[in-house]
Scaffold this active site. Structure first.
Site, PDB file in Angstrom:
ATOM      1  N   HIS A   1      -2.415  -1.034  -3.466  1.00 22.30           N
ATOM      2  CA  HIS A   1      -3.463  -0.024  -3.319  1.00 22.30           C
ATOM      3  C   HIS A   1      -3.054   1.212  -4.114  1.00 22.30           C
ATOM      4  O   HIS A   1      -1.997   1.789  -3.872  1.00 22.30           O
ATOM      5  CB  HIS A   1      -3.655   0.351  -1.852  1.00 22.30           C
TER       6      HIS A   1
ATOM      7  N   ASP B   1      -4.914  -4.563   5.870  1.00 16.05           N
ATOM      8  CA  ASP B   1      -5.350  -5.354   4.732  1.00 16.05           C
ATOM      9  C   ASP B   1      -4.353  -6.471   4.444  1.00 16.05           C
ATOM     10  O   ASP B   1      -3.145  -6.253   4.444  1.00 16.05           O
ATOM     11  CB  ASP B   1      -5.500  -4.456   3.497  1.00 16.05           C
TER      12      ASP B   1
ATOM     13  N   SER C   1       0.855  -1.181   0.000  1.00 18.45           N
ATOM     14  CA  SER C   1       0.000   0.000   0.000  1.00 18.45           C
ATOM     15  C   SER C   1       0.895   1.237   0.000  1.00 18.45           C
ATOM     16  O   SER C   1       1.737   1.380  -0.877  1.00 18.45           O
ATOM     17  CB  SER C   1      -0.955  -0.032   1.199  1.00 18.45           C
TER      18      SER C   1
END
Length: 339
Positions: A191, A283, A164
């Site tokens: 992400h 996540d 991310s």
């Protein structure tokens, strides 16, 4: 604008256009807990203003005369490391990702002027996130090569990576360090704001000296090819191919690393190696745990080399991680499983 109980973040706005600077400042003035403490029109001026004002976070344009945004990012990260959000055009060239390799944390597209009100809210939300991110200097040089121990139990058939915030820079360094050719397919969930994945893959292809592509639904897994989940689509894998869907976000993200790692565990089990790189939040932690429980090898990037240690920390806390390695140690471990 102030709001009780909301910590005010101090923003430096950098853009060579007086109109754009005023537009961004006006958009942020409407948001609670955000104060623009200064502006700059070049990378050189941005560096001086950063040292003078010590902002919590910076918005940075890239294309500026005299001293551009790349110069500004490099100087700021050398002299007074500060979280930087790059604002760039919707049509992203791979060159924009060079900003991340220099130390910027994230990219956000500049919208049309008529979208200003929504843009201000999105921009303020992203700046609040980045303002709370500790920015560290990464020391390049010799590391303990003994940390990258062999991971194989069964021959590995797939490398699955999730990242991310700070991920593009880490991915660029990791792919550059892998052998060419690399004998395994690599699949990445990063992400990323919509509109940026194509630019990311072109930049990673150049940085990593290998084929990196946006994944397409049903695309086969091919040794030596790196497939990246498109922004706005979940990605899962079967034994032979990748699959995309429009399911609801998980952990606030689409693509999410959680269903990705779950599918890797189901389809490959002990024949997969899962990696969690730098990123905010949790996540992927439970999905990586499923992969480890299925016998797969699992690695998390260490705190010292992460831009943000959130995702690796969450995976470690979930009991999902076998090894915690610096970025170059991860490259060595992946070279080992690919051998």
């Amino acid at each position: 604008m102030r709001q009780p109980g909301l910590k005010t973040i101090r923003v430096l706005v950098v853009d060579d256009s007086p109109l754009i600077r005023a537009w961004i400042c006006d958009a942020l003035a409407r948001q609670p807990g955000v104060t623009v403490v200064g502006t700059a029109a070049s990378g050189e001026e941005a560096t001086a203003r950063t040292i003078e004002l010590a902002p919590d976070v910076i918005t940075m344009d890239l294309q500026m005369p005299r001293s551009d945004g790349f110069d500004g990012i490099a100087s700021i990260m050398a002299l007074r490391p500060t979280p930087i959000l790059v604002l760039t055009a919707e049509s992203v060239e791979p060159n924009a990702f060079r900003a991340l390799s220099l130390g910027a944390l994230d990219l956000l597209p500049k919208p049309a002027t008529q979208e200003q009100r929504d843009f201000g809210a999105r921009l303020a939300e992203r700046l609040r996130l980045l303002a709370g991110t500790p920015v560290i200097r990464h020391v390049r040089g010799k590391r303990d090569r003994n940390v990258a121990v062999a991971l194989q139990r069964q021959p590995v058939a797939l490398v699955a990576i999730a990242a991310s915030l700070g991920g593009p820079r880490a991915l660029g360094q990791l792919l550059k360090a892998l052998p060419v050719p690399y004998p395994l397919p690599v699949v990445v969930v990063q992400h990323m704001a919509e509109g940026f994945t194509a630019g990311l893959t072109r930049w990673l292809s150049h940085e990593g000296r290998r084929e990196v592509r946006e994944a397409e639904d049903g695309e086969p897994l091919v040794a030596g090819t790196v497939l990246v989940a498109p922004a706005g689509k979940h990605l899962t894998v079967s034994r032979e191919a990748v699959h995309l869907d429009d399911g609801p976000p998980q952990h606030g993200f689409r693509p999410s690393a959680t269903p990705f790692f779950h599918s890797v565990a189901k389809s490959f089990g002990a024949r997969a190696c899962g990696v969690v790189l730098t990123g905010m939040g949790d996540d992927g932690a439970l999905g990586l745990k499923a992969l480890r429980d299925a016998g797969g090898s699992t690695i998390a990037q260490d705190e010292a080399t992460c831009a943000v240690f959130g995702m690796p920390r969450a995976a470690i806390a979930a009991g999902a991680v076998e090894q915690v390695l610096p970025l170059d140690g991860i490259a060595a471990a992946l070279a080992e499983v690919g051998g």
